[in-house]
Design a protein around this motif. Structure first.
Motif, PDB file in Angstrom:
ATOM      1  N   VAL A  38      27.642  53.949  69.774  1.00 20.03           N
ATOM      2  CA  VAL A  38      27.777  53.406  71.131  1.00 20.03           C
ATOM      3  C   VAL A  38      26.465  53.543  71.892  1.00 20.03           C
ATOM      4  O   VAL A  38      26.016  52.610  72.574  1.00 20.03           O
ATOM      5  CB  VAL A  38      28.910  54.122  71.897  1.00 20.03           C
ATOM      6  CG1 VAL A  38      28.942  53.677  73.352  1.00 20.03           C
ATOM      7  CG2 VAL A  38      30.250  53.853  71.237  1.00 20.03           C
ATOM      8  N   VAL A  39      25.834  54.708  71.784  1.00 21.70           N
ATOM      9  CA  VAL A  39      24.564  54.938  72.478  1.00 21.70           C
ATOM     10  C   VAL A  39      23.503  53.964  71.982  1.00 21.70           C
ATOM     11  O   VAL A  39      22.752  53.382  72.779  1.00 21.70           O
ATOM     12  CB  VAL A  39      24.097  56.396  72.268  1.00 21.70           C
ATOM     13  CG1 VAL A  39      22.692  56.593  72.823  1.00 21.70           C
ATOM     14  CG2 VAL A  39      25.052  57.364  72.949  1.00 21.70           C
ATOM     15  N   LEU A  40      23.428  53.763  70.666  1.00 23.24           N
ATOM     16  CA  LEU A  40      22.439  52.852  70.103  1.00 23.24           C
ATOM     17  C   LEU A  40      22.679  51.414  70.554  1.00 23.24           C
ATOM     18  O   LEU A  40      21.732  50.689  70.894  1.00 23.24           O
ATOM     19  CB  LEU A  40      22.459  52.932  68.575  1.00 23.24           C
ATOM     20  CG  LEU A  40      21.905  54.219  67.954  1.00 23.24           C
ATOM     21  CD1 LEU A  40      22.127  54.218  66.447  1.00 23.24           C
ATOM     22  CD2 LEU A  40      20.419  54.361  68.263  1.00 23.24           C
ATOM     23  N   ILE A  41      23.940  50.980  70.554  1.00 22.52           N
ATOM     24  CA  ILE A  41      24.262  49.606  70.964  1.00 22.52           C
ATOM     25  C   ILE A  41      23.930  49.396  72.436  1.00 22.52           C
ATOM     26  O   ILE A  41      23.302  48.394  72.817  1.00 22.52           O
ATOM     27  CB  ILE A  41      25.743  49.302  70.695  1.00 22.52           C
ATOM     28  CG1 ILE A  41      26.003  49.253  69.183  1.00 22.52           C
ATOM     29  CG2 ILE A  41      26.144  47.980  71.336  1.00 22.52           C
ATOM     30  CD1 ILE A  41      27.458  49.071  68.815  1.00 22.52           C
ATOM     31  N   PHE A  42      24.322  50.346  73.298  1.00 21.02           N
ATOM     32  CA  PHE A  42      24.059  50.213  74.728  1.00 21.02           C
ATOM     33  C   PHE A  42      22.561  50.235  75.013  1.00 21.02           C
ATOM     34  O   PHE A  42      22.062  49.430  75.796  1.00 21.02           O
ATOM     35  CB  PHE A  42      24.767  51.330  75.494  1.00 21.02           C
ATOM     36  CG  PHE A  42      26.178  50.992  75.870  1.00 21.02           C
ATOM     37  CD1 PHE A  42      27.028  50.384  74.959  1.00 21.02           C
ATOM     38  CD2 PHE A  42      26.669  51.291  77.119  1.00 21.02           C
ATOM     39  CE1 PHE A  42      28.330  50.075  75.292  1.00 21.02           C
ATOM     40  CE2 PHE A  42      27.965  50.985  77.480  1.00 21.02           C
ATOM     41  CZ  PHE A  42      28.809  50.369  76.561  1.00 21.02           C
ATOM     42  N   ALA A  43      21.849  51.178  74.386  1.00 18.38           N
ATOM     43  CA  ALA A  43      20.410  51.294  74.635  1.00 18.38           C
ATOM     44  C   ALA A  43      19.680  50.037  74.170  1.00 18.38           C
ATOM     45  O   ALA A  43      18.776  49.545  74.852  1.00 18.38           O
ATOM     46  CB  ALA A  43      19.857  52.523  73.929  1.00 18.38           C
ATOM     47  N   THR A  44      20.083  49.494  73.018  1.00 17.97           N
ATOM     48  CA  THR A  44      19.431  48.298  72.486  1.00 17.97           C
ATOM     49  C   THR A  44      19.722  47.076  73.345  1.00 17.97           C
ATOM     50  O   THR A  44      18.871  46.186  73.484  1.00 17.97           O
ATOM     51  CB  THR A  44      19.893  48.043  71.039  1.00 17.97           C
ATOM     52  OG1 THR A  44      19.643  49.202  70.250  1.00 17.97           O
ATOM     53  CG2 THR A  44      19.158  46.859  70.431  1.00 17.97           C
ATOM     54  N   VAL A  63       9.395  55.352  76.861  1.00 15.99           N
ATOM     55  CA  VAL A  63       8.223  56.163  76.509  1.00 15.99           C
ATOM     56  C   VAL A  63       8.651  57.513  75.945  1.00 15.99           C
ATOM     57  O   VAL A  63       8.140  57.979  74.917  1.00 15.99           O
ATOM     58  CB  VAL A  63       7.310  56.356  77.737  1.00 15.99           C
ATOM     59  CG1 VAL A  63       6.226  57.401  77.443  1.00 15.99           C
ATOM     60  CG2 VAL A  63       6.679  55.037  78.137  1.00 15.99           C
ATOM     61  N   ILE A  64       9.611  58.177  76.606  1.00 17.68           N
ATOM     62  CA  ILE A  64      10.105  59.477  76.139  1.00 17.68           C
ATOM     63  C   ILE A  64      10.689  59.346  74.730  1.00 17.68           C
ATOM     64  O   ILE A  64      10.419  60.164  73.848  1.00 17.68           O
ATOM     65  CB  ILE A  64      11.168  60.030  77.104  1.00 17.68           C
ATOM     66  CG1 ILE A  64      10.525  60.410  78.442  1.00 17.68           C
ATOM     67  CG2 ILE A  64      11.881  61.240  76.500  1.00 17.68           C
ATOM     68  CD1 ILE A  64      11.530  60.801  79.505  1.00 17.68           C
ATOM     69  N   THR A  65      11.473  58.300  74.516  1.00 18.17           N
ATOM     70  CA  THR A  65      12.136  58.108  73.227  1.00 18.17           C
ATOM     71  C   THR A  65      11.129  57.858  72.107  1.00 18.17           C
ATOM     72  O   THR A  65      11.189  58.493  71.043  1.00 18.17           O
ATOM     73  CB  THR A  65      13.120  56.930  73.299  1.00 18.17           C
ATOM     74  OG1 THR A  65      14.074  57.169  74.345  1.00 18.17           O
ATOM     75  CG2 THR A  65      13.858  56.762  71.979  1.00 18.17           C
ATOM     76  N   LEU A  66      10.195  56.946  72.340  1.00 13.77           N
ATOM     77  CA  LEU A  66       9.232  56.593  71.294  1.00 13.77           C
ATOM     78  C   LEU A  66       8.286  57.743  70.982  1.00 13.77           C
ATOM     79  O   LEU A  66       7.999  58.019  69.807  1.00 13.77           O
ATOM     80  CB  LEU A  66       8.438  55.357  71.718  1.00 13.77           C
ATOM     81  CG  LEU A  66       9.235  54.050  71.827  1.00 13.77           C
ATOM     82  CD1 LEU A  66       8.329  52.916  72.286  1.00 13.77           C
ATOM     83  CD2 LEU A  66       9.898  53.715  70.502  1.00 13.77           C
ATOM     84  N   LEU A  67       7.803  58.433  72.020  1.00 14.63           N
ATOM     85  CA  LEU A  67       6.882  59.554  71.801  1.00 14.63           C
ATOM     86  C   LEU A  67       7.589  60.684  71.059  1.00 14.63           C
ATOM     87  O   LEU A  67       7.039  61.257  70.103  1.00 14.63           O
ATOM     88  CB  LEU A  67       6.337  60.047  73.134  1.00 14.63           C
ATOM     89  CG  LEU A  67       5.350  61.231  73.063  1.00 14.63           C
ATOM     90  CD1 LEU A  67       4.134  60.862  72.236  1.00 14.63           C
ATOM     91  CD2 LEU A  67       4.930  61.660  74.472  1.00 14.63           C
ATOM     92  N   LEU A 110      14.925  65.287  72.285  1.00 10.55           N
ATOM     93  CA  LEU A 110      14.369  64.436  73.339  1.00 10.55           C
ATOM     94  C   LEU A 110      14.607  62.961  73.029  1.00 10.55           C
ATOM     95  O   LEU A 110      14.742  62.153  73.949  1.00 10.55           O
ATOM     96  CB  LEU A 110      12.876  64.712  73.496  1.00 10.55           C
ATOM     97  CG  LEU A 110      12.506  66.094  74.037  1.00 10.55           C
ATOM     98  CD1 LEU A 110      10.988  66.259  74.103  1.00 10.55           C
ATOM     99  CD2 LEU A 110      13.106  66.307  75.424  1.00 10.55           C
ATOM    100  N   VAL A 111      14.654  62.620  71.727  1.00 10.57           N
ATOM    101  CA  VAL A 111      15.002  61.250  71.355  1.00 10.57           C
ATOM    102  C   VAL A 111      16.420  60.944  71.835  1.00 10.57           C
ATOM    103  O   VAL A 111      16.684  59.886  72.420  1.00 10.57           O
ATOM    104  CB  VAL A 111      14.900  61.051  69.831  1.00 10.57           C
ATOM    105  CG1 VAL A 111      15.356  59.652  69.441  1.00 10.57           C
ATOM    106  CG2 VAL A 111      13.479  61.284  69.359  1.00 10.57           C
ATOM    107  N   GLN A 112      17.326  61.886  71.598  1.00  8.00           N
ATOM    108  CA  GLN A 112      18.703  61.714  72.043  1.00  8.00           C
ATOM    109  C   GLN A 112      18.771  61.606  73.565  1.00  8.00           C
ATOM    110  O   GLN A 112      19.519  60.785  74.114  1.00  8.00           O
ATOM    111  CB  GLN A 112      19.552  62.893  71.574  1.00  8.00           C
ATOM    112  CG  GLN A 112      21.016  62.836  72.012  1.00  8.00           C
ATOM    113  CD  GLN A 112      21.785  61.774  71.264  1.00  8.00           C
ATOM    114  OE1 GLN A 112      22.075  61.920  70.092  1.00  8.00           O
ATOM    115  NE2 GLN A 112      22.123  60.694  71.933  1.00  8.00           N
ATOM    116  N   LEU A 113      17.977  62.423  74.261  1.00 11.00           N
ATOM    117  CA  LEU A 113      17.954  62.378  75.726  1.00 11.00           C
ATOM    118  C   LEU A 113      17.472  61.015  76.217  1.00 11.00           C
ATOM    119  O   LEU A 113      18.049  60.432  77.142  1.00 11.00           O
ATOM    120  CB  LEU A 113      17.042  63.479  76.261  1.00 11.00           C
ATOM    121  CG  LEU A 113      16.875  63.544  77.789  1.00 11.00           C
ATOM    122  CD1 LEU A 113      18.198  63.867  78.448  1.00 11.00           C
ATOM    123  CD2 LEU A 113      15.826  64.591  78.164  1.00 11.00           C
TER     124      LEU A 113
END
Length: 206
Positions: A38-44, A63-67, A110-113
């Protein structure tokens, strides 16, 4: 990031899934993280909308996610057999606080955050455009996806022989078997020094 929640009551009872995780050697829990479908679908979904609200917040979370994702891969990072950033952790290990993380996979938190922040913005956008019912249904599925109960627990029963050692006035305990967490558990009962053990940080004299 692509291994579903192994603690889910349905998956951990599946012999095929357990064998799949073991055979592919995904590593221990600090090296695995499942953000959630669900998180992946919503974020995408945010990247398919034009001019979503809170676009500045979206950029920050991206930026937080990619770094954090790049740091969680460890070092050296290899792409097509070429080392792209070979010595990044030689620098990070000397940065206050970051140097204590030890396991690069923990940057996955932090990726999850970051993904969760993006998913929350997407949920607000979906509720605004299509109504709250879609978000409520997704929330129910999210709870099901990460349901932790029942949590399997290890027995903390201490054998009677271990309890007898607590009555001894002095001495140490040498576990002739393989060292395990049970050795530390039994020490809480007999309160004696043990021959084996481990610690999570190096002493200053090391």
């Amino acid at each position: 990031y692509f291994t579903p929640n192994s603690g889910h009551p349905l998956l951990r009872k599946s012999r095929q899934f357990v064998n799949f995780v073991k055979q592919n050697k995904f590593g221990f829990e600090a090296k695995r993280l499942w953000p959630g479908l669900v998180v992946l679908i919503f974020a995408t979904s945010l990247f398919f909308w034009k001019n979503p609200d809170r676009s500045l917040e979206v950029r920050w979370f991206v930026v937080i996610t990619l770094l954090s994702f790049a740091l969680s891969l460890g070092s050296p990072i290899r792409i097509l057999q070429h080392e792209t950033v070979p010595s990044i952790y030689e620098v990070i290990d000397h940065v206050p606080i970051l140097g204590y993380i030890r396991a690069p996979g923990r940057y996955g938190i932090l990726v999850q955050l970051g993904l969760t922040g993006l998913a929350c913005i997407a949920a607000a956008e979906i509720a605004k455009r299509y109504g709250k019912k879609f978000v409520i249904v997704a929330g129910i599925f999210l709870v099901f996806e990460f349901i932790p109960a029942p949590i399997p627990l290890i027995s903390t029963r201490v054998p009677e022989a271990i309890s007898v050692l607590a009555k001894e006035p002095y001495g140490a305990v040498w576990d002739l078997g393989t060292f395990s967490l049970e050795t530390l558990l039994f020490q809480t009962a007999h309160q004696k020094p043990i021959i084996d053990g481990f610690y999570a940080r190096k002493w200053s004299k090391d």
